[in-house]
Scaffold this active site. Structure first.
Site, PDB file in Angstrom:
ATOM      1  N   ASP A   1      -0.684 -15.604  89.462  1.00  0.00           N
ATOM      2  CA  ASP A   1      -2.137 -16.019  89.311  1.00  0.00           C
ATOM      3  C   ASP A   1      -2.651 -15.990  90.555  1.00  0.00           C
ATOM      4  O   ASP A   1      -3.972 -16.447  90.716  1.00  0.00           O
ATOM      5  CB  ASP A   1      -2.104 -17.434  88.710  1.00  0.00           C
ATOM      6  CG  ASP A   1      -2.594 -17.488  87.249  1.00  0.00           C
ATOM      7  OD1 ASP A   1      -3.541 -16.421  86.932  1.00  0.00           O
ATOM      8  OD2 ASP A   1      -2.297 -18.293  86.493  1.00  0.00           O
TER       9      ASP A   1
ATOM     10  N   GLN B   1      -0.574 -22.506  82.786  1.00  0.00           N
ATOM     11  CA  GLN B   1      -1.920 -22.571  82.213  1.00  0.00           C
ATOM     12  C   GLN B   1      -2.505 -23.753  82.646  1.00  0.00           C
ATOM     13  O   GLN B   1      -2.017 -24.967  82.261  1.00  0.00           O
ATOM     14  CB  GLN B   1      -1.685 -22.300  80.905  1.00  0.00           C
ATOM     15  CG  GLN B   1      -2.906 -22.135  79.744  1.00  0.00           C
ATOM     16  CD  GLN B   1      -3.857 -20.944  80.415  1.00  0.00           C
ATOM     17  OE1 GLN B   1      -3.450 -20.070  80.415  1.00  0.00           O
ATOM     18  NE2 GLN B   1      -5.088 -21.125  80.763  1.00  0.00           N
TER      19      GLN B   1
ATOM     20  N   LYS C   1      -2.537 -13.394  76.208  1.00  0.00           N
ATOM     21  CA  LYS C   1      -1.627 -12.627  77.719  1.00  0.00           C
ATOM     22  C   LYS C   1      -0.569 -12.327  76.782  1.00  0.00           C
ATOM     23  O   LYS C   1       0.039 -11.073  77.386  1.00  0.00           O
ATOM     24  CB  LYS C   1      -1.386 -13.731  78.520  1.00  0.00           C
ATOM     25  CG  LYS C   1      -2.707 -13.952  79.354  1.00  0.00           C
ATOM     26  CD  LYS C   1      -2.517 -15.498  80.251  1.00  0.00           C
ATOM     27  CE  LYS C   1      -3.734 -15.661  80.775  1.00  0.00           C
ATOM     28  NZ  LYS C   1      -3.888 -16.960  81.428  1.00  0.00           N
TER      29      LYS C   1
END
Ligand code: NAP
Length: 294
Positions: free
Chosen positions: A123, A100, A56
């Site tokens: 997200d 994450q 990322k």
């Protein structure tokens, strides 16, 4: 039709999208605005999570975005994690951030996700984002489902009136894919069946699919006899299979590509299908967050 013509090339589509995003970022910067900033919170030492976060960061760099990573050991308390979440929520320099997953077992993942400022939820995991998605209102769509929608759209797969069978009902892939494809909108309007581990005789359903989306986390699960002739197959699964290569592993999906490819009209490979689309979708959401905040 040869195999190459059947491939839905996620890598190429993701590269095209990256170029479009990079052009928008450059334009923003040319107009004196700061580049979009994506932050990530990484807790613990999990190898796959570290790789995802590193990818990322690299992708942000490639499109001219700023990235930062906050790291905590897997012994970090829930309070330490929430303190960083609150800091990121308030940091005016951060446009969006991801936590994450998975988090260590002693941490209440739901509580952490609920603490994310929905305006920075790139997200699309917070209940707020999921509610907006369900209502069909503008929102951050979760990256993998957004990637699947873009793959279908950009590879010219018509979904309207088609029977889509989604195998897997997780909150981050299967369920949102089924919601998005059944919406009353362009590049959707499909009739959707969703299957899961309690679906008996799953092949009876998968064989009816004009478009089959598979996200179950079981290597090579879908075989040729489970697929209709001419179907479009989207394989979200990704698994590392240890081997004697230099890398020590190769990747396979939830679909047995070699068995299925002869039967289908289009198919995503693993690697090079859904994976690259997930990262670029996160960049898309970060750009959106920055535009919303500027
Ligand atoms: P998950 O949370 O484990 O969910 C798996 C889903 O599949 C569940 O709904 C489960 O049913 C269902 N399932 C499991 N085994 C099944 C079977 N034998 N028959 C029918 N249904 C079955 O997994 P996920 O997070 O959605 O991920 C799925 C796969 O996609 C994994 O391989 C993951 O690595 C991959 N993935 C890839 C990307 C990408 O960027 N390419 C992103 C995210 C995930 P129940 O609900 O009944 O348990």
């Amino acid at each position: 039709m040869n195999i190459q013509d059947k491939i839905i090339d996620g890598k190429k589509i993701a590269e095209d999208m990256k170029k479009e995003i990079a052009a928008e970022v450059a334009d923003m910067v040319d107009h004196g605005k700061p580049a979009p900033h994506l932050a990530a919170l990484l807790v613990g030492d999990d190898g796959a999570s570290k790789t995802y976060v590193a990818n990322k960061e690299k992708s942000c760099q490639l499109v001219g975005m700023t990235s930062s990573v906050y790291r905590l050991p897997d012994t970090a308390s829930e309070k330490e994690i929430l303190d960083i979440i609150h800091f990121l929520n308030d940091d005016p320099d951060v446009d969006g951030y991801i936590v994450q997953l998975p988090l260590p077992k002693h941490v209440d993942e739901k509580k952490v996700i609920r603490a994310i400022n929905p305006d920075k939820d790139v997200d699309g995991f917070t209940p707020h984002s999921i509610g907006l998605m369900q209502l069909g209102e503008p929102c951050f769509l979760p990256a993998t489902p957004l990637g699947v929608m873009e793959l279908l759209k950009r590879s010219g797969v018509d979904t309207e009136g088609k029977h889509v069978v989604v195998v897997g009902r997780s909150n981050i892939v299967g369920t949102p894919v089924s919601v998005l494809l059944s919406r009353k909108m362009k590049n959707a309007n499909a009739t959707v069946t969703i299957c899961h581990s309690k679906t008996p005789n799953i092949a009876d359903f998968t064989r009816q699919a004009d478009i089959l989306v598979v996200a179950i986390g079981s290597p090579l699960f879908i075989k040729a006899d489970m697929v209709k002739d001419g179907a479009v197959v989207i394989d979200v699964g990704v698994h590392r299979i240890p081997d004697n290569s230099e890398k020590g592993y190769h990747l396979v999906g939830d679909v047995d590509f070699d068995s299925v490819v002869g039967k289908v009209s289009r198919i995503t490979p693993v690697p090079g299908g859904c994976g690259p689309m997930t990262i670029v979708s996160l960049l898309h959401n970060t750009l959106l967050a920055a535009k919303n905040r500027r």
